[in-house]
Motif scaffolding. Structure first.
Motif, PDB file in Angstrom:
ATOM      1  N   ASP A   4       0.841  -1.193   0.000  1.00 54.01           N
ATOM      2  CA  ASP A   4       0.000   0.000   0.000  1.00 54.01           C
ATOM      3  C   ASP A   4       0.879   1.248   0.000  1.00 54.01           C
ATOM      4  OD1 ASP A   4      -1.767   2.062   0.437  1.00 54.01           O
ATOM      5  OD2 ASP A   4      -2.786   1.107   2.122  1.00 54.01           O
ATOM      6  N   LEU A   5       0.966   1.932  -1.145  1.00 55.91           N
ATOM      7  CA  LEU A   5       1.829   3.095  -1.276  1.00 55.91           C
ATOM      8  C   LEU A   5       1.402   4.222  -0.347  1.00 55.91           C
ATOM      9  CD1 LEU A   5       4.225   4.447  -2.663  1.00 55.91           C
ATOM     10  CD2 LEU A   5       2.657   5.176  -4.475  1.00 55.91           C
ATOM     11  N   LYS A   6       0.124   4.451  -0.193  1.00 54.33           N
ATOM     12  CA  LYS A   6      -0.333   5.524   0.699  1.00 54.33           C
ATOM     13  C   LYS A   6       0.107   5.254   2.133  1.00 54.33           C
ATOM     14  CE  LYS A   6      -4.213   7.120  -2.026  1.00 54.33           C
ATOM     15  NZ  LYS A   6      -5.651   7.314  -2.124  1.00 54.33           N
ATOM     16  N   ALA A   7       0.009   4.017   2.565  1.00 59.23           N
ATOM     17  CA  ALA A   7       0.454   3.672   3.916  1.00 59.23           C
ATOM     18  C   ALA A   7       1.969   3.832   4.036  1.00 59.23           C
ATOM     19  CB  ALA A   7       0.041   2.244   4.266  1.00 59.23           C
ATOM     20  N   ALA A   8       2.693   3.461   2.997  1.00 61.93           N
ATOM     21  CA  ALA A   8       4.150   3.617   3.023  1.00 61.93           C
ATOM     22  C   ALA A   8       4.528   5.088   3.133  1.00 61.93           C
ATOM     23  CB  ALA A   8       4.771   2.987   1.779  1.00 61.93           C
ATOM     24  N   LEU A   9       3.871   5.937   2.370  1.00 63.19           N
ATOM     25  CA  LEU A   9       4.166   7.368   2.421  1.00 63.19           C
ATOM     26  C   LEU A   9       3.876   7.945   3.807  1.00 63.19           C
ATOM     27  CD1 LEU A   9       2.859   8.401  -1.090  1.00 63.19           C
ATOM     28  CD2 LEU A   9       5.215   8.625  -0.278  1.00 63.19           C
ATOM     29  N   ALA A  10       2.815   7.459   4.439  1.00 65.75           N
ATOM     30  CA  ALA A  10       2.475   7.930   5.785  1.00 65.75           C
ATOM     31  C   ALA A  10       3.499   7.461   6.821  1.00 65.75           C
ATOM     32  CB  ALA A  10       1.079   7.443   6.168  1.00 65.75           C
ATOM     33  N   GLU A 171       6.887  -2.116  -6.599  1.00 70.57           N
ATOM     34  CA  GLU A 171       6.587  -1.722  -7.988  1.00 70.57           C
ATOM     35  C   GLU A 171       5.683  -0.495  -8.075  1.00 70.57           C
ATOM     36  OE1 GLU A 171       8.175  -2.880 -10.643  1.00 70.57           O
ATOM     37  OE2 GLU A 171       9.258  -4.290  -9.391  1.00 70.57           O
ATOM     38  N   GLN A 172       5.641   0.314  -7.058  1.00 69.39           N
ATOM     39  CA  GLN A 172       4.856   1.552  -7.043  1.00 69.39           C
ATOM     40  C   GLN A 172       5.763   2.714  -6.658  1.00 69.39           C
ATOM     41  OE1 GLN A 172       0.958   0.868  -4.744  1.00 69.39           O
ATOM     42  NE2 GLN A 172       2.355  -0.725  -4.038  1.00 69.39           N
ATOM     43  N   GLY A 173       5.340   3.915  -6.998  1.00 68.76           N
ATOM     44  CA  GLY A 173       5.995   5.119  -6.521  1.00 68.76           C
ATOM     45  C   GLY A 173       7.275   5.509  -7.227  1.00 68.76           C
TER      46      GLY A 173
END
Length: 183
Positions: A4-10, A171-173
């Protein structure tokens, strides 16, 4: 969720903002141009996928300085979406002959260097007369394989999971305009 990219960014810190990365690329372009301007036209090999955002910026910066390059790319990976590397898999080898040529390998990061070592060795096997490595980021640790270092390095990053500006989080971001590190 691990992907989960959003969770990683947070749960990440911004390590380098875009303006810092752009300045680092400009400084690298100055050094590369100073070293290569009077020699034969180099082969600029982008290591996909991670090297793409950085390579595009570096290529334009070199062009601004008058250094012409012959462009090609390669795709060799040990990760295939995982967080640790395995056996090297070639997805695409360059079509350009490397025989007798100076090769500039352009990649997103020098971490432990296993992939870059294999790619550099392959370039030498193909007859490259010189292989130089330009990497946007270099991870600070003492686990790099012998003989691998960036000849041209942009920024240092901590020994943490980093992503953005070519580097991925599952594989995101890759297209994030800054570099992040998970906490």
């Amino acid at each position: 969720m691990a992907g989960d990219l959003k969770a990683a960014l947070a749960n990440a810190d911004v390590i380098h903002e875009r303006d810092v990365l752009e300045q680092a690329i400009a400084t690298m372009a100055d050094a590369i141009n100073a070293d290569l301007a009077d020699g034969p036209r180099p082969v600029f090999l982008t290591v996909m996928h991670g090297g793409l955002p950085f390579a595009g910026q570096l290529a334009l910066a070199l062009g601004e300085r008058g250094l012409d390059c012959e462009f090609d790319y390669l795709h060799a990976t040990r990760y295939r979406g995982e967080t640790s590397g395995g056996e090297l898999v070639w997805k695409h080898r360059p079509a350009t002959s490397l025989q007798g040529r100076l090769v500039l390998l352009v990649d997103d990061i020098v971490d432990e260097g296993h992939t870059l070592l294999a790619v550099r060795n392959w370039c030498v096997e193909q007859g490259a007369s010189d292989v130089r490595i330009a990497a946007l980021a270099v991870k600070r640790h003492d686990r790099c394989v012998d003989g691998i270092r960036a000849d041209y390095a942009g920024v240092d990053v901590p020994d943490r999971y980093v992503f953005g500006y070519g580097m991925d989080y599952h594989e995101q971001g890759r297209n994030l305009p800054r570099i992040y590190a998970l906490r």
